[in-house]
Enzyme design. Structure first.
Site, PDB file in Angstrom:
ATOM      1  N   CYS A 154       0.860  -1.182   0.000  1.00 31.76           N
ATOM      2  CA  CYS A 154       0.000   0.000   0.000  1.00 31.76           C
ATOM      3  C   CYS A 154       0.896   1.232   0.000  1.00 31.76           C
ATOM      4  O   CYS A 154       1.656   1.451   0.945  1.00 31.76           O
ATOM      5  CB  CYS A 154      -0.918   0.003   1.226  1.00 31.76           C
ATOM      6  N   CYS A 205      -3.248   7.303  -4.727  1.00 32.51           N
ATOM      7  CA  CYS A 205      -3.001   5.857  -4.657  1.00 32.51           C
ATOM      8  C   CYS A 205      -1.593   5.512  -5.128  1.00 32.51           C
ATOM      9  O   CYS A 205      -1.268   5.653  -6.310  1.00 32.51           O
ATOM     10  CB  CYS A 205      -4.036   5.074  -5.461  1.00 32.51           C
TER      11      CYS A 205
END
Length: 333
Positions: free
Chosen positions: A90, A253
């Protein structure tokens, strides 16, 4: 009987939440973070559900645990949790975790302004700038990213035909660019993105096998990256990333930006060393770059970097009590 108490540092990376869990870590088996991730998913997923879902979290919640390094030269390991599962990697979570950990003295770097981190997806190196005890920015050098499938035609219920690419940047992303049945994110509401994303993801996972060639535990297309025109003149591109069951990433992101750069590079639309300013659905920005090229099991791949920032918003102690009927969280879908 109290199941557990977890201390947390809460904040966000460019708008998307990060909850760094600083106590209550499950004791995980495994020599690598990939193996530890498998143990966590098999026996401790209740921790993720309790801390990420309502009533202690929400649909966009994303978090992490810091563990000792699993490599001889590592500074720390990170395990990522969010509403969509226990992720291999992530990017926004790494930026937030590093920021919060450094500001609270939870990681002691071996080298000034640099960290070597072990993640389930592999080694991620980090550079950062710190002034007066606060981290100004974090730049992560992500795992190799590559275009897995190109120009895949699918039929989506209530939407029609779509041409998509599937790219890996730490997770598998279904990338949808503007076309007849999708005008671009600037012309769709958040409700429209949420409505169609789960259907796109379901069709792709029924149609294709998205499996990392070096780690079969990293599988399935989990995110949908819709593209369109950016709000800011200095942005290279814009996206709205769908994950979980009804979440749109508020940050640009990190793994999605890596996947997007790999897709653009494979199509000849982005060059090595070229700055790529990626804009989120709310207008926040990451600065990406292709640092070099490599291969992943004979597949051409890029070495992506991502730079962004995070801010702490508070701390908390969260209790999970077996007598609570909602101890392990819930969703309203």
């Amino acid at each position: 009987m109290r199941k557990g108490t977890f201390s947390c540092i809460d904040g966000h990376t460019c708008g998307n939440p990060v909850r760094l869990i600083t106590s209550g870590h499950p004791n995980l088996r495994g020599d690598t973070m990939s193996e530890k991730r498998q143990h966590f998913m098999a026996e401790f997923d209740w921790v993720r559900q309790a801390l990420m879902f309502e009533p202690r979290g929400h649909d966009m919640m994303s978090g992490s645990f810091i563990y000792p390094p699993t490599t001889d030269d590592g500074d720390a390991s990170i395990l990522f949790v969010e509403t969509s599962g226990c992720l291999p990697m992530c990017g926004h979570g790494t930026i937030g975790t590093v920021t919060f950990a450094l500001e609270h003295g939870l990681i002691q770097p071996t080298h000034n302004s640099q960290l070597k981190l072990d993640t389930p997806a592999g080694r991620v190196n980090v550079e950062y700038s710190m002034e007066d005890g606060f981290v100004q920015w974090v730049k992560l050098f992500n795992v190799p990213a590559y275009l897995a499938y190109e120009n895949v035609m699918i039929e989506v219920p209530e939407l029609g035909s779509l041409k998509v690419d599937i790219s890996y940047g730490g997770n598998f992303y279904i990338i949808v660019e503007p076309q007849p049945n999708f005008p671009g994110i600037e012309q769709w509401s958040a409700a429209q993105i949420l409505k169609h994303s789960s259907k796109v993801r379901e069709v792709i996972n029924q149609t294709l096998q998205c499996v990392h060639p070096l780690d079969a535990t990293v599988n399935g297309a989990s995110h949908v990256l819709w593209t369109g025109q950016p709000k800011h003149a200095n942005s290279s591109a814009a996206n709205a990333v769908f994950y979980g069951d009804k979440a749109i990433d508020r940050s640009p992101c990190g793994t999605g930006t890596s996947a997007r750069m790999a897709q653009l590079f494979a199509k000849g639309r982005l060059s090595i060393g070229q700055e790529f300013v990626h804009e989120s659905y709310i207008g926040s920005q990451f600065v990406g770059c292709i640092e070099g090229v490599t291969e992943v099991a004979t597949k051409p791949a890029i070495l992506p970097s991502i730079r962004g920032w995070s801010k702490v918003t508070g701390t908390s102690n969260i209790s999970v009590d077996d007598s609570d009927p909602y101890a392990f969280g819930f969703q309203v879908i």
